[in-house]
Write a protein that holds these residues in place. Sequence first.
Motif, mmCIF file in Angstrom:
data_model
loop_
_atom_site.group_PDB
_atom_site.id
_atom_site.type_symbol
_atom_site.label_atom_id
_atom_site.label_comp_id
_atom_site.label_asym_id
_atom_site.label_seq_id
_atom_site.Cartn_x
_atom_site.Cartn_y
_atom_site.Cartn_z
ATOM 1 N N ARG A 294 35.938 45.171 25.989
ATOM 2 C CA ARG A 294 35.813 44.636 27.342
ATOM 3 C C ARG A 294 36.713 45.397 28.333
ATOM 4 O O ARG A 294 36.430 45.418 29.527
ATOM 5 C CB ARG A 294 36.165 43.144 27.325
ATOM 6 N N SER A 295 37.762 46.025 27.845
ATOM 7 C CA SER A 295 38.683 46.758 28.714
ATOM 8 C C SER A 295 38.261 48.212 28.918
ATOM 9 O O SER A 295 39.019 49.002 29.506
ATOM 10 C CB SER A 295 40.095 46.720 28.122
ATOM 11 N N THR A 296 37.072 48.593 28.444
ATOM 12 C CA THR A 296 36.621 49.988 28.506
ATOM 13 C C THR A 296 36.703 50.594 29.907
ATOM 14 O O THR A 296 37.188 51.726 30.058
ATOM 15 C CB THR A 296 35.184 50.096 27.960
ATOM 16 N N PRO A 297 36.239 49.927 30.968
ATOM 17 C CA PRO A 297 36.314 50.563 32.289
ATOM 18 C C PRO A 297 37.729 50.964 32.686
ATOM 19 O O PRO A 297 37.948 52.070 33.200
ATOM 20 C CB PRO A 297 35.743 49.497 33.234
ATOM 21 N N LEU A 298 38.692 50.091 32.432
ATOM 22 C CA LEU A 298 40.068 50.406 32.794
ATOM 23 C C LEU A 298 40.655 51.474 31.862
ATOM 24 O O LEU A 298 41.373 52.371 32.317
ATOM 25 C CB LEU A 298 40.929 49.138 32.743
ATOM 26 N N ALA A 299 40.354 51.390 30.566
ATOM 27 C CA ALA A 299 40.866 52.382 29.621
ATOM 28 C C ALA A 299 40.397 53.787 30.005
ATOM 29 O O ALA A 299 41.188 54.747 30.009
ATOM 30 C CB ALA A 299 40.429 52.037 28.199
ATOM 31 N N LEU A 300 39.106 53.925 30.354
ATOM 32 C CA LEU A 300 38.594 55.233 30.738
ATOM 33 C C LEU A 300 39.200 55.698 32.062
ATOM 34 O O LEU A 300 39.478 56.896 32.240
ATOM 35 C CB LEU A 300 37.072 55.186 30.845
ATOM 36 N N PHE B 145 41.109 40.967 34.613
ATOM 37 C CA PHE B 145 39.949 41.703 35.110
ATOM 38 C C PHE B 145 38.673 41.295 34.370
ATOM 39 O O PHE B 145 38.468 41.706 33.231
ATOM 40 C CB PHE B 145 40.141 43.203 34.901
ATOM 41 N N PRO B 146 37.797 40.519 34.968
ATOM 42 C CA PRO B 146 36.489 40.261 34.339
ATOM 43 C C PRO B 146 35.522 41.418 34.599
ATOM 44 O O PRO B 146 35.529 42.021 35.683
ATOM 45 C CB PRO B 146 36.017 38.980 35.024
ATOM 46 N N PHE B 147 34.731 41.731 33.598
ATOM 47 C CA PHE B 147 33.700 42.769 33.739
ATOM 48 C C PHE B 147 32.400 42.291 33.100
ATOM 49 O O PHE B 147 32.412 41.710 32.010
ATOM 50 C CB PHE B 147 34.117 44.070 33.043
ATOM 51 N N ARG B 148 31.280 42.579 33.774
ATOM 52 C CA ARG B 148 29.956 42.457 33.155
ATOM 53 C C ARG B 148 29.554 43.826 32.588
ATOM 54 O O ARG B 148 30.108 44.856 32.977
ATOM 55 C CB ARG B 148 28.910 42.006 34.172
ATOM 56 N N PRO C 208 58.200 49.968 36.391
ATOM 57 C CA PRO C 208 57.157 49.221 35.678
ATOM 58 C C PRO C 208 56.301 50.128 34.804
ATOM 59 O O PRO C 208 55.948 51.242 35.188
ATOM 60 C CB PRO C 208 56.320 48.618 36.808
ATOM 61 N N ALA C 209 55.992 49.648 33.626
ATOM 62 C CA ALA C 209 54.978 50.259 32.768
ATOM 63 C C ALA C 209 53.824 49.277 32.686
ATOM 64 O O ALA C 209 53.999 48.065 32.861
ATOM 65 C CB ALA C 209 55.535 50.546 31.381
ATOM 66 N N ALA C 210 52.623 49.798 32.436
ATOM 67 C CA ALA C 210 51.448 48.946 32.318
ATOM 68 C C ALA C 210 51.035 48.826 30.863
ATOM 69 O O ALA C 210 51.264 49.741 30.061
ATOM 70 C CB ALA C 210 50.293 49.511 33.143
ATOM 71 N N VAL C 211 50.435 47.693 30.527
ATOM 72 C CA VAL C 211 49.895 47.492 29.186
ATOM 73 C C VAL C 211 48.542 46.815 29.340
ATOM 74 O O VAL C 211 48.370 45.903 30.155
ATOM 75 C CB VAL C 211 50.859 46.672 28.303
ATOM 76 N N LEU C 212 47.556 47.307 28.568
ATOM 77 C CA LEU C 212 46.163 46.879 28.737
ATOM 78 C C LEU C 212 45.572 46.448 27.411
ATOM 79 O O LEU C 212 45.805 47.087 26.376
ATOM 80 C CB LEU C 212 45.333 48.047 29.309
ATOM 81 N N CYS C 213 44.783 45.363 27.442
ATOM 82 C CA CYS C 213 44.073 44.933 26.236
ATOM 83 C C CYS C 213 42.724 44.342 26.606
ATOM 84 O O CYS C 213 42.403 44.127 27.781
ATOM 85 C CB CYS C 213 44.893 43.917 25.444
#
Length: 597
Positions: A33-39, A175-178, A72-77
């Motif tokens: 689900r986090s693909t858009p942000l990861a890319l 972050f919600p994504f469709r 600040p560092a960011a962390v994403l999941c």
Amino acid sequence: MSLANRNTLWAHVFVEELQRAGVDTVVIAPGSRSTPLALAFAEQPGMRVISLLDERGAAFFALGLARASGHPAAVLCSSGTAAANFFPAVVEASQSRVPLIVLTADRPPEERDCGANQTIDQIKLFGGYVRWFFEVPLPEAQPPEIALRALRQLAARAVAEAQGLPASGPVHLNFPFRKPLEPTPVAGDAPAHPPTSLGYIGRSGKRPITCMQRGIVQPTRAQLEALAARIHAHPRGAIVLGKQPLPSEAVESVAQLAARCGYPILADALSNARFGQHVRAATVCGSYELILPHLPPELHPDFVLHIGGMPVGSALERFLDRETTERVMVSADGTWEDAAHTASEWLWADPTALSAALMAHLPPAPADPSWAQAWAQLEAAARHALEAARAEVPEAEEWTLLEVLDALPDGAALFVGNSLPVRHLDQVGLPRAKAVRVFANRGASGIDGVIATAAGVASANPNRPVVLVIGDVSFYHDLNSLLALVRAEVRNLHIVLINNGGGAIFQRLPIAAYEPPFRALFFTEHGLSFEAAAALFKLRYRATADVAQVGALLCDALAEATPSLLEVHTDPSASARAQAQLARHARAALQTLFAVR
């Protein structure tokens, strides 16, 4: 900028602005689900992207990066329990005031509360432990200019909130994504030729859309005069520095203030004031855990200037419980930290500015020079007591910290684990002129995530050697984070593992007298050795049962740019004997000193 569809456009605008706001590193735990942000992070030029396999370790690694750098560092999941695994690191970041940008992907509203896969309620998931939460709107086709400006300002505000007042800490953006989550072209989602507007391309010169600037809280003249009058009325006072680390400029300023007042500095091992050249300019005491239990009433300070929160040491915390001692708390960010509930006054002011400004309101020399000299003699007596106890019980694990301090080069970093290692350092790691920066997860004092946090600290400055001293249960608890050393290419972390066979700290508590169930439920013997773990994660491995060899073995490890594990097998009964001898020799040393005086 990727314009394949609304999701890629949305993610790239946000990530690009986040970098403009000052975030240059992100730790990503993989998920769909986090693909858009990861890319978007992966494609952003100049963005450092670290991919770690488990969310708990990823969040603690990001915490270590932010703790060491001050930025600040960011962390994403992804969505679901992935986000819940961030919780321990979010709590630690909140309690220890470390700026962290927590990004969680989520399902769209129509998939919530209806049994959809990998979906939990992520709205305000971390409760009051974040400085700010925001549910990001769903990306839309052909987004209007104001929506993209709002998205950019959201990134800027997230960084500002993480570093803002009253205190730095974590910020959570959900972050919600469709679908489609991948950069699959979708006709009509994004403009074929994006306009050169603020929302689409940002400000010129890579400037953030909104630049956050933070000032410092300066004391007023009336506050300075009142505090100077108190110091003048109490020539036999002390400065207590708690576990919240001070910046180096604050340490220097406080040391100068202490010398001017003639006050000793009782410096917590985590305060950043125990080690460095400033100890030559002021009476810095680190032996208070040995001294205070045997200190006669006439040597008790009658006024305390207290900076940096509560201490690690129990003896110093009990001293702060004294209702008869006037105590002024100083806080740079207004965070309320007085577990003793005895502070007579609270002053919200920057410690560096306060110390420097206060000097102009004080006489050029202390009213009672003999006071600081008496505390210097106490410190010297405690050193002799420590050396005597070490000679009698050389196998005790406490001395591991002394071996490490001796081996560390000037300018190195020391990360101490919770439970016993941090207490050992606070008790026996007496002040020295060598510059050593000390780190610990002492906000919530958990034993989880210690390896990951230390790895993040090491990754933040790869040219500085970092030594982690950790206990066996804490090491076991975060064993999988050793993989972060490989995936993040951390070369400068060296681990000293004190293996006393279980939860030895519980032997210091009253529950130890209740057997059963003490050994089964509290000491929890595990019978493990960790050589196989070192081989699994490609660490150089050494082991010893001789504490006196730790320094030499660590020096060998530090000579090579390869992560290492030094396992030190110890007997917890030796530590109990050492504690008894430390108390005996400290009491005798102080009795001798008082007799001479």
